[in-house]
Design an enzyme around this catalytic site. Structure first.
Site, mmCIF file in Angstrom:
data_model
loop_
_atom_site.group_PDB
_atom_site.id
_atom_site.type_symbol
_atom_site.label_atom_id
_atom_site.label_comp_id
_atom_site.label_asym_id
_atom_site.label_seq_id
_atom_site.Cartn_x
_atom_site.Cartn_y
_atom_site.Cartn_z
ATOM 1 N N GLY A 14 -74.729 -47.501 38.218
ATOM 2 C CA GLY A 14 -75.354 -46.539 39.126
ATOM 3 C C GLY A 14 -75.358 -45.101 38.653
ATOM 4 O O GLY A 14 -75.292 -44.173 39.480
ATOM 5 N N MET A 92 -81.107 -55.300 39.104
ATOM 6 C CA MET A 92 -81.367 -56.292 38.056
ATOM 7 C C MET A 92 -82.095 -57.548 38.546
ATOM 8 O O MET A 92 -82.077 -58.569 37.880
ATOM 9 C CB MET A 92 -80.036 -56.678 37.369
ATOM 10 C CG MET A 92 -79.332 -55.515 36.700
ATOM 11 S SD MET A 92 -80.410 -54.501 35.650
ATOM 12 C CE MET A 92 -80.468 -55.544 34.202
ATOM 13 N N ARG A 93 -82.731 -57.471 39.703
ATOM 14 C CA ARG A 93 -83.492 -58.640 40.183
ATOM 15 C C ARG A 93 -84.963 -58.287 40.289
ATOM 16 O O ARG A 93 -85.305 -57.169 40.678
ATOM 17 C CB ARG A 93 -83.009 -59.040 41.579
ATOM 18 C CG ARG A 93 -81.725 -59.785 41.581
ATOM 19 C CD ARG A 93 -81.281 -59.973 42.992
ATOM 20 N NE ARG A 93 -81.995 -61.062 43.645
ATOM 21 C CZ ARG A 93 -81.596 -62.319 43.618
ATOM 22 N NH1 ARG A 93 -80.510 -62.657 42.973
ATOM 23 N NH2 ARG A 93 -82.271 -63.256 44.253
ATOM 24 N N ILE A 95 -88.288 -58.428 42.232
ATOM 25 C CA ILE A 95 -88.683 -58.645 43.632
ATOM 26 C C ILE A 95 -89.844 -59.622 43.635
ATOM 27 O O ILE A 95 -90.887 -59.378 43.049
ATOM 28 C CB ILE A 95 -89.051 -57.316 44.323
ATOM 29 C CG1 ILE A 95 -87.811 -56.417 44.368
ATOM 30 C CG2 ILE A 95 -89.599 -57.567 45.726
ATOM 31 C CD1 ILE A 95 -88.033 -55.052 44.988
ATOM 32 N N ASN A 110 -89.439 -47.897 40.265
ATOM 33 C CA ASN A 110 -88.422 -48.388 39.335
ATOM 34 C C ASN A 110 -88.390 -47.479 38.103
ATOM 35 O O ASN A 110 -89.401 -46.851 37.771
ATOM 36 C CB ASN A 110 -88.777 -49.819 38.902
ATOM 37 C CG ASN A 110 -87.738 -50.409 37.970
ATOM 38 O OD1 ASN A 110 -86.533 -50.301 38.207
ATOM 39 N ND2 ASN A 110 -88.181 -51.030 36.887
ATOM 40 N N HIS A 112 -87.591 -47.628 33.994
ATOM 41 C CA HIS A 112 -87.446 -48.587 32.885
ATOM 42 C C HIS A 112 -87.216 -47.803 31.595
ATOM 43 O O HIS A 112 -87.951 -46.846 31.312
ATOM 44 C CB HIS A 112 -88.726 -49.431 32.776
ATOM 45 C CG HIS A 112 -88.616 -50.522 31.764
ATOM 46 N ND1 HIS A 112 -87.986 -51.723 32.028
ATOM 47 C CD2 HIS A 112 -89.034 -50.598 30.478
ATOM 48 C CE1 HIS A 112 -88.038 -52.485 30.946
ATOM 49 N NE2 HIS A 112 -88.665 -51.834 29.996
HETATM 50 C C1 GRF Z 1 -81.089 -47.666 33.226
HETATM 51 O O1 GRF Z 1 -81.199 -47.590 31.839
HETATM 52 C C2 GRF Z 1 -82.424 -47.960 33.866
HETATM 53 O O2 GRF Z 1 -83.504 -47.463 33.137
HETATM 54 C C3 GRF Z 1 -82.468 -49.472 33.845
HETATM 55 O O3 GRF Z 1 -81.153 -49.878 34.101
HETATM 56 C C4 GRF Z 1 -80.247 -48.858 33.669
HETATM 57 C C5 GRF Z 1 -79.386 -48.542 34.857
HETATM 58 O O4 GRF Z 1 -78.358 -47.656 34.534
HETATM 59 N N1 GRF Z 1 -83.425 -49.979 34.805
HETATM 60 P P1 GRF Z 1 -77.475 -47.025 35.700
HETATM 61 O O5 GRF Z 1 -76.933 -48.198 36.520
HETATM 62 O O6 GRF Z 1 -78.353 -46.139 36.525
HETATM 63 O O7 GRF Z 1 -76.388 -46.288 35.003
#
Ligand code: GRF
Length: 208
Positions: A14, A92-93, A95, A110, A112
């Protein structure tokens, strides 16, 4: 400035969630986190929410195996907390529920860690960019649709990764820019609206 009510969804450490919380505290992000939702009871991000007295909803992926039912639980929570924007920050899912996607169309975003459409749908986009020998990568913030990592692009930032010596090095370089970009984009939702014309996203600032 009116604050936009948001939900943040994360599955892990997070750090992007923290960047949003810090920007809110500094008055740089006109948002209020109404609820934090996770699919992982062990997520470090839970502590970040608790530290700010933000309600935490844990929807355990092990308890609800059916993807549709799982997403409907998320939708129930989003409805209950009356959020105007759903921020996926390391959630990590994928939708899958059409009901959820339709109800929150162009209200789910989101982040990425690549310049989409490069290194789509992977959990290791930074390592993939390194292994491919890319000299430039970056980040993309996009709307979430049923096309995984293929929704309309709101914001991108290029990052020079030519000096990196590992995939972890690439991740470390990109994440700094994620922390700058995500709060800024969330803030812009409070200051205007994004219109989606085909695949193109256009920002219309609110009139003073
Ligand atoms: C980040 O690199 C984001 O781009 C990807 O997952 C990672 C999450 O990192 N979707 P965090 O949990 O915000 O530290």
């Amino acid at each position: 400035m009116e604050k936009i009510p948001i939900a943040v969804l994360a599955s892990g450490r997070g750090s992007n969630f923290q960047a949003i919380l810090d920007a809110i505290d500094k008055g740089e992000c006109a948002a209020e986190v109404k609820v934090f939702i996770t699919d992982n009871p062990e997520a470090k991000a839970i502590e970040r929410a608790k530290g700010k007295n933000i309600p935490v909803e844990i929807i355990d992926k092990k308890a609800i195996k059916n993807r549709e039912l799982f997403d409907l639980e998320i939708k129930k929570k989003l409805d209950e907390y009356k959020v105007g924007l759903v921020v996926l920050a390391g959630y990590m899912r994928i939708i899958k529920s059409k009901d959820l996607l339709d109800a929150y169309k162009y209200k789910i975003i989101n982040i990425h860690p690549s310049l989409l459409p490069a290194f789509k749908g992977t959990t290791n986009a930074q390592h993939d960019a390194f292994d491919y020998g890319c000299k430039i990568s970056g980040l993309t913030i996009h709307f979430v649709t049923d096309d995984v990592d293929g929704g309309p692009i709101i914001h991108q930032k290029c990052v020079d990764i030519s000096g990196c010596t590992s995939g972890d090095g690439v991740a470390a370089r990109i994440i700094r820019f994620e922390h700058e970009s995500y709060p800024m984009v969330v803030d812009s939702f409070a200051k205007g609206k994004y219109e989606v014309h085909g695949k193109r996203v256009v920002f219309i600032p609110r009139k003073p």
